[in-house]
Scaffold this motif. Structure first.
Motif, PDB file in Angstrom:
ATOM      1  N   ALA A   1       0.832  -1.210   0.000  1.00  0.00           N
ATOM      2  CA  ALA A   1       0.000   0.000   0.000  1.00  0.00           C
ATOM      3  C   ALA A   1       0.867   1.260   0.000  1.00  0.00           C
ATOM      4  CB  ALA A   1      -0.939   0.001   1.202  1.00  0.00           C
ATOM      5  N   GLN A   2       1.986   1.230   0.710  1.00  0.00           N
ATOM      6  CA  GLN A   2       2.887   2.380   0.710  1.00  0.00           C
ATOM      7  C   GLN A   2       3.464   2.620  -0.681  1.00  0.00           C
ATOM      8  OE1 GLN A   2       5.596   1.102   3.756  1.00  0.00           O
ATOM      9  NE2 GLN A   2       4.393   2.034   5.409  1.00  0.00           N
TER      10      GLN A   2
ATOM     11  N   GLY B   1       0.821   4.035  -2.841  1.00  0.00           N
ATOM     12  CA  GLY B   1       0.652   5.444  -2.477  1.00  0.00           C
ATOM     13  C   GLY B   1       1.729   6.336  -3.063  1.00  0.00           C
TER      14      GLY B   1
ATOM     15  N   ALA C   1      -3.955   2.259  -2.864  1.00  0.00           N
ATOM     16  CA  ALA C   1      -3.978   3.687  -2.541  1.00  0.00           C
ATOM     17  C   ALA C   1      -4.783   4.410  -3.610  1.00  0.00           C
ATOM     18  CB  ALA C   1      -2.568   4.251  -2.477  1.00  0.00           C
TER      19      ALA C   1
ATOM     20  N   GLU D   1      -6.081   8.459  -4.615  1.00  0.00           N
ATOM     21  CA  GLU D   1      -5.918   9.885  -4.316  1.00  0.00           C
ATOM     22  C   GLU D   1      -6.419  10.706  -5.490  1.00  0.00           C
ATOM     23  OE1 GLU D   1      -2.886  11.441  -2.130  1.00  0.00           O
ATOM     24  OE2 GLU D   1      -2.453   9.597  -1.043  1.00  0.00           O
TER      25      GLU D   1
ATOM     26  N   CYS E   1      -6.566   5.184  -8.602  1.00  0.00           N
ATOM     27  CA  CYS E   1      -6.354   4.106  -7.633  1.00  0.00           C
ATOM     28  C   CYS E   1      -5.291   3.154  -8.163  1.00  0.00           C
ATOM     29  CB  CYS E   1      -7.637   3.322  -7.381  1.00  0.00           C
ATOM     30  SG  CYS E   1      -8.883   4.255  -6.486  1.00  0.00           S
TER      31      CYS E   1
END
Length: 139
Positions: free
Chosen positions: A33-34, A37, A116, A118, A127
């Protein structure tokens, strides 16, 4: 749902799902996920698209930078505003040669996911899901 291919893409996805054996749910993976992101934060503000970051990094490199391995797959959507619509777009995989997003999502060896989403300058929202066979993308 708007498609480039018309209803044939949706019909094909339905046939695929009718034949697909159930898979266990993917488990969440913080490191993946990091890395996902990192990609949305890099592309979103500038309106970028694709799997390659402005510095030339691909998904494996982004996961490695976070301390993980290189055995990952990545799927990206631009525009769908809800989780349901993101998943629908990835499964239908309209205008994607070989249905690569669908294949990655249903690859039995991919047991972990980091996601993630944004804001995106051009498409409102982006996404990224990085998928791994292990929690950190190692082989």
């Amino acid at each position: 749902m708007r498609t480039s291919e018309g209803t044939s893409a949706v019909d094909e996805a339905i046939r695929f799902l009718e034949r697909q054996a159930p898979l266990p749910p993917m488990a969440p993976a913080a490191l993946l996920a990091q890395a996902a992101g990192d990609h949305v934060r890099e592309q979103g503000p500038r309106g970028g698209t694709g799997h390659i970051s402005a510095d030339g990094a691909n998904s494996s490199m982004r996961v490695q930078r976070r301390g993980g391995g290189t055995y990952v797959a990545e799927v990206i959507t631009y525009g769908p505003p809800s989780a349901v619509e993101v998943v629908r777009q990835l499964i239908v995989d309209d205008a994607v040669p070989g249905r690569g997003h669908r294949k990655a999502l249903f690859a039995a060896e991919m047991r972990y996911a980091g996601v993630a989403c944004e804001p995106h300058k051009e498409y409102r929202v982006m996404c990224v899901a990085d998928l791994g066979r292990t929690v950190n993308g190692a082989y």
